[in-house]
Design a protein around this motif. Structure first.
Motif, mmCIF file in Angstrom:
data_model
loop_
_atom_site.group_PDB
_atom_site.id
_atom_site.type_symbol
_atom_site.label_atom_id
_atom_site.label_comp_id
_atom_site.label_asym_id
_atom_site.label_seq_id
_atom_site.Cartn_x
_atom_site.Cartn_y
_atom_site.Cartn_z
ATOM 1 N N VAL A 1 31.318 36.237 -1.986
ATOM 2 C CA VAL A 1 30.594 35.195 -2.722
ATOM 3 C C VAL A 1 29.454 35.817 -3.521
ATOM 4 O O VAL A 1 29.247 35.496 -4.697
ATOM 5 C CB VAL A 1 30.045 34.133 -1.752
ATOM 6 N N THR B 1 25.373 29.108 -4.338
ATOM 7 C CA THR B 1 26.137 29.785 -3.285
ATOM 8 C C THR B 1 27.128 28.827 -2.637
ATOM 9 O O THR B 1 28.297 29.170 -2.437
ATOM 10 C CB THR B 1 25.181 30.337 -2.211
ATOM 11 N N ILE C 1 31.251 28.953 -2.498
ATOM 12 C CA ILE C 1 32.030 28.928 -1.252
ATOM 13 C C ILE C 1 33.060 27.796 -1.275
ATOM 14 O O ILE C 1 34.248 28.010 -0.984
ATOM 15 C CB ILE C 1 31.092 28.761 -0.034
ATOM 16 N N LEU D 1 37.745 33.775 0.730
ATOM 17 C CA LEU D 1 36.397 34.235 1.059
ATOM 18 C C LEU D 1 36.406 35.665 1.598
ATOM 19 O O LEU D 1 35.353 36.299 1.697
ATOM 20 C CB LEU D 1 35.754 33.311 2.107
#
Length: 268
Positions: free
Chosen positions: A4, A33, A37, A49
């Motif tokens: 990320v 952020t 995600i 991820l």
């Protein structure tokens, strides 16, 4: 979290046109952020991820091995040159030996970082395995030397531990003057704070290194960046100075946990 962080750091928003360019296109722009995600999970599943995880694991293992190997070599040479009756190395000497070991380790481990960055910033359709990605880098305009992109920035970044340690000692005298033994929570707090300060100080270089190691944004028309200074200029031109600090949230969070636990363990 590393994936990320890298995605956030590689995207470029053009303040003039209000558009965002990444190698995967405008649709890949993330506003935060959490947004990164949730969108990565929606588009690629939870495995998205963990893109580049194999390279990350290899990178961490090889970096740690190389660092401790070269630190042992550097410390042994220093001890021999100082003589058997010399006092234990000072904090400044220890930091210098650590910086030298870190620089030497980067020479051997940065190819893994370059490949991992490429994997993490590629779209799901374009993402390849570790070896295939390395081959793609080698077949690029830089040839084999492309595996060492961002080396200068990485060498400069070896000062990060020195800043962290220096900040820790300074904060210790400010918040706990005269105290030689800290409680675990006190050490964790100071470790987290010192790492946050070091991250803020070096974040522009971290962002520039990621820019060097990933594919150039569409606005560059396939032309790779020549140096980390050129990456910084490009980011400032398109996003302003604040663009040099993108992805700092997950970068600091990662550092808080790692450094906090490290200092807490050290003080025991």
């Amino acid at each position: 979290m590393a994936h990320v962080k890298t995605r956030l750091q590689v995207q470029v928003r053009d303040n003039n046109s209000n558009k965002t360019s990444t190698e995967a296109g405008d649709s890949q722009h993330y506003t935060s952020t959490w947004n990164a995600i949730s969108r990565i999970m929606a588009e690629e599943g939870i495995q998205g991820l963990y893109a580049g995880m194999n390279g990350s694991l290899v990178g961490v293992a090889s970096t740690n091995f190389a660092y401790f190997y070269w630190y042992t070599v550097a410390r042994t040479l220093y001890t021999k040159s100082a003589g058997p009756s010399a006092a234990a190395p000072s904090t400044a000497v220890e930091l210098s030996l650590g910086a030298a070991a870190g620089a030497l380790a980067q020479l051997f481990t940065i190819p893994v970082a370059v490949v991992t960055t490429r994997q993490q910033t590629a779209s799901k359709a374009d993402r390849k395995g570790l070896i295939a990605t390395a081959q793609e880098v080698i077949e690029g305009p830089d040839g084999v030397s492309g595996l060492w992109r961002g080396l200068k920035a990485s060498l400069v970044l070896v000062v990060n531990p020195a800043i962290t340690y220096g900040a820790y000692e300074r904060l210790k005298t400010i918040f706990f003057p005269g105290k030689t033994k800290l409680k675990p929570w006190e050490a964790f707090l100071l470790g987290a704070m010192s790492k946050a300060l070091a991250t803020i100080a070096t974040q522009p270089l971290i962002v520039a290194k990621v820019g060097l190691q990933s594919k150039p944004p569409p606005a560059r028309n396939g032309k790779p960046f020549g140096s980390f200074v050129e990456v910084m200029r490009f980011i400032i031109q398109h996003e302003g100075v604040r663009g040099l600090f993108k992805g700092m949230g997950p970068q600091i969070l990662k550092g808080l946990l790692v450094q906090g636990i490290l200092m807490m363990t050290k003080e025991k």
